[in-house]
Design a protein around this motif. Structure first.
Motif, PDB file in Angstrom:
ATOM      1  N   ARG A 296      -9.604   6.816  -0.143  1.00 53.08           N
ATOM      2  CA  ARG A 296      -9.115   6.282  -1.402  1.00 53.08           C
ATOM      3  C   ARG A 296      -9.720   4.904  -1.650  1.00 53.08           C
ATOM      4  NH1 ARG A 296      -5.892   2.993  -3.917  1.00 53.08           N
ATOM      5  NH2 ARG A 296      -4.746   3.696  -5.778  1.00 53.08           N
ATOM      6  N   ALA A 297     -10.206   4.687  -2.878  1.00 55.67           N
ATOM      7  CA  ALA A 297     -10.746   3.384  -3.255  1.00 55.67           C
ATOM      8  C   ALA A 297     -10.780   3.263  -4.762  1.00 55.67           C
ATOM      9  CB  ALA A 297     -12.153   3.177  -2.687  1.00 55.67           C
ATOM     10  N   ASP A 298     -10.568   2.037  -5.222  1.00 56.83           N
ATOM     11  CA  ASP A 298     -10.688   1.684  -6.633  1.00 56.83           C
ATOM     12  C   ASP A 298     -11.962   0.868  -6.770  1.00 56.83           C
ATOM     13  OD1 ASP A 298     -10.528   0.523  -9.172  1.00 56.83           O
ATOM     14  OD2 ASP A 298      -8.342   0.307  -9.089  1.00 56.83           O
ATOM     15  N   VAL A 299     -12.954   1.385  -7.504  1.00 55.86           N
ATOM     16  CA  VAL A 299     -14.254   0.720  -7.572  1.00 55.86           C
ATOM     17  C   VAL A 299     -14.199  -0.625  -8.285  1.00 55.86           C
ATOM     18  CG1 VAL A 299     -15.544   2.877  -7.418  1.00 55.86           C
ATOM     19  CG2 VAL A 299     -14.935   1.954  -9.680  1.00 55.86           C
ATOM     20  N   ARG A 300     -13.089  -0.934  -8.920  1.00 57.06           N
ATOM     21  CA  ARG A 300     -12.944  -2.241  -9.574  1.00 57.06           C
ATOM     22  C   ARG A 300     -12.588  -3.341  -8.586  1.00 57.06           C
ATOM     23  NH1 ARG A 300      -8.490  -0.165 -13.775  1.00 57.06           N
ATOM     24  NH2 ARG A 300      -7.689   0.507 -11.738  1.00 57.06           N
ATOM     25  N   ASN A 301     -12.269  -2.964  -7.362  1.00 64.63           N
ATOM     26  CA  ASN A 301     -11.799  -3.907  -6.343  1.00 64.63           C
ATOM     27  C   ASN A 301     -12.855  -4.027  -5.253  1.00 64.63           C
ATOM     28  OD1 ASN A 301     -10.499  -4.697  -3.777  1.00 64.63           O
ATOM     29  ND2 ASN A 301      -8.628  -4.729  -5.006  1.00 64.63           N
ATOM     30  N   GLU A 302     -13.465  -5.202  -5.127  1.00 62.67           N
ATOM     31  CA  GLU A 302     -14.587  -5.332  -4.192  1.00 62.67           C
ATOM     32  C   GLU A 302     -14.168  -5.096  -2.750  1.00 62.67           C
ATOM     33  OE1 GLU A 302     -18.485  -8.010  -3.083  1.00 62.67           O
ATOM     34  OE2 GLU A 302     -17.032  -8.806  -4.535  1.00 62.67           O
ATOM     35  N   ALA A 303     -12.990  -5.564  -2.359  1.00 64.50           N
ATOM     36  CA  ALA A 303     -12.552  -5.347  -0.981  1.00 64.50           C
ATOM     37  C   ALA A 303     -12.438  -3.852  -0.674  1.00 64.50           C
ATOM     38  CB  ALA A 303     -11.222  -6.051  -0.743  1.00 64.50           C
ATOM     39  N   GLU A 304     -11.959  -3.082  -1.635  1.00 65.72           N
ATOM     40  CA  GLU A 304     -11.825  -1.647  -1.420  1.00 65.72           C
ATOM     41  C   GLU A 304     -13.194  -0.960  -1.387  1.00 65.72           C
ATOM     42  OE1 GLU A 304      -8.935   0.364  -3.816  1.00 65.72           O
ATOM     43  OE2 GLU A 304      -7.458  -1.248  -3.612  1.00 65.72           O
ATOM     44  N   VAL A 305     -14.122  -1.411  -2.204  1.00 67.04           N
ATOM     45  CA  VAL A 305     -15.471  -0.849  -2.189  1.00 67.04           C
ATOM     46  C   VAL A 305     -16.158  -1.174  -0.867  1.00 67.04           C
ATOM     47  CG1 VAL A 305     -17.747  -0.901  -3.268  1.00 67.04           C
ATOM     48  CG2 VAL A 305     -15.695  -0.918  -4.695  1.00 67.04           C
ATOM     49  N   ARG A 306     -16.035  -2.412  -0.422  1.00 64.81           N
ATOM     50  CA  ARG A 306     -16.623  -2.796   0.864  1.00 64.81           C
ATOM     51  C   ARG A 306     -16.064  -1.932   1.989  1.00 64.81           C
ATOM     52  NH1 ARG A 306     -14.770  -7.497   1.024  1.00 64.81           N
ATOM     53  NH2 ARG A 306     -16.535  -8.661   0.180  1.00 64.81           N
ATOM     54  N   SER A 307     -14.752  -1.750   1.986  1.00 64.14           N
ATOM     55  CA  SER A 307     -14.114  -0.934   3.016  1.00 64.14           C
ATOM     56  C   SER A 307     -14.568   0.520   2.935  1.00 64.14           C
ATOM     57  CB  SER A 307     -12.596  -1.025   2.884  1.00 64.14           C
ATOM     58  OG  SER A 307     -11.950  -0.205   3.832  1.00 64.14           O
ATOM     59  N   LEU A 308     -14.708   1.036   1.728  1.00 61.41           N
ATOM     60  CA  LEU A 308     -15.159   2.416   1.538  1.00 61.41           C
ATOM     61  C   LEU A 308     -16.520   2.627   2.191  1.00 61.41           C
ATOM     62  CD1 LEU A 308     -15.087   5.238   0.179  1.00 61.41           C
ATOM     63  CD2 LEU A 308     -15.992   4.126  -1.891  1.00 61.41           C
ATOM     64  N   VAL A 309     -17.454   1.742   1.915  1.00 60.59           N
ATOM     65  CA  VAL A 309     -18.795   1.872   2.475  1.00 60.59           C
ATOM     66  C   VAL A 309     -18.761   1.677   3.989  1.00 60.59           C
ATOM     67  CG1 VAL A 309     -21.109   0.860   2.498  1.00 60.59           C
ATOM     68  CG2 VAL A 309     -19.927   1.216   0.320  1.00 60.59           C
TER      69      VAL A 309
END
Length: 252
Positions: free
Chosen positions: A63-76
């Motif tokens: 799960r990730a919201d692409v508007r949130n950089e911390a979540e995008v970083r964690s996703l990758v």
């Protein structure tokens, strides 16, 4: 795990829970890729991951919201932690925003569209490139739109956001052109999806939209997915900085 599975490309798909993103994930799974699919609905994401595994793919949902950089970083980072690398990324998360004339738009409707369609692509590429540059290889496909190439009355903010995606794609591709990383866009026309239903407002709107297409029919998600898989993979090794239209001739 077999050697062939171990050597299979690792693919990340954002906005994977419906429409083009879902079809793209299924297409990669059928090609034997290892997959991370992402979106904002945990239940739907877990169901999609199970469906991909049933096709024989090594797949998980994050799960990730692409508007949130911390979540995008964690996703990758979680993708790399799980599979050891990232070979291809499809940045598909997007929204149609609030259709209507320019005089009815607000700072809020602008932000709601651009934060997903433009900021989401920017943040996704930033962290995907962080990994791919260290690898010295990778491919990114941003999902644009026919409306990234032409105008459309009543859709100014969405159109502007997709023009921005086209510009981000070309500029980023030039930045990494010598590094072994390719960045391209696929630009669909009217495709049978829930987004098109919302955008057109019903059957009458879809009928009008169909008449604007030279091919006189709407596209299907599998047709777009096939183009994305082609552009993303080693079959298109000399292609970078390009936007491939899959639109029934609208932009011809």
């Amino acid at each position: 795990m077999t050697a062939s599975r171990t050597n299979a490309p690792v693919v990340l798909v954002t906005g994977a829970l419906a429409g083009i993103g879902r079809a793209t994930a299924l297409a990669f799974a059928r090609d034997g890729a290892r997959l991370v699919v992402s979106g904002r609905n945990q239940e739907a994401g877990d169901a999609l991951a199970a469906e991909l595994r049933a096709l024989g793919a090594d797949a998980l949902f994050l799960r990730a919201d692409v508007r949130n950089e911390a979540e995008v970083r964690s996703l990758v980072d979680q993708t790399v932690e799980r599979f050891g690398r990232l070979d291809a990324a499809v940045n598909n998360a997007g929204t149609e925003g609030q259709p209507g004339p320019v005089v009815d738009q607000t700072a809020e409707t602008y932000a709601a569209t651009f934060d997903t369609n433009v900021l989401g692509v920017l943040l996704s590429m930033k962290h995907e490139l962080r990994v791919m540059q260290a690898q010295g290889a990778g491919s990114i496909v941003n999902v644009s739109s026919a409306y990234g190439k032409i105008g459309a009355a009543g859709a100014s903010v969405y159109v502007a956001s997709k023009h921005a995606v086209e510009g981000l794609t070309k500029s980023a591709a030039l930045e990494v052109a010598t590094t072994g990383i390719r960045i391209n866009a696929v630009a669909p026309g009217p495709i049978v999806t829930g987004m098109l239903d919302r955008f057109t407002g019903g059957d009458a709107g879809k009928a009008w939209m169909t008449e604007q297409v030279p091919a006189k029919r709407l596209g299907h998600v599998d047709e777009v997915a096939a183009a994305i898989v082609f552009v993303a993979t080693g079959k298109a090794t000399y292609m970078t900085g390009q936007s491939i239209s899959v639109d029934g001739g609208i932009t011809a």
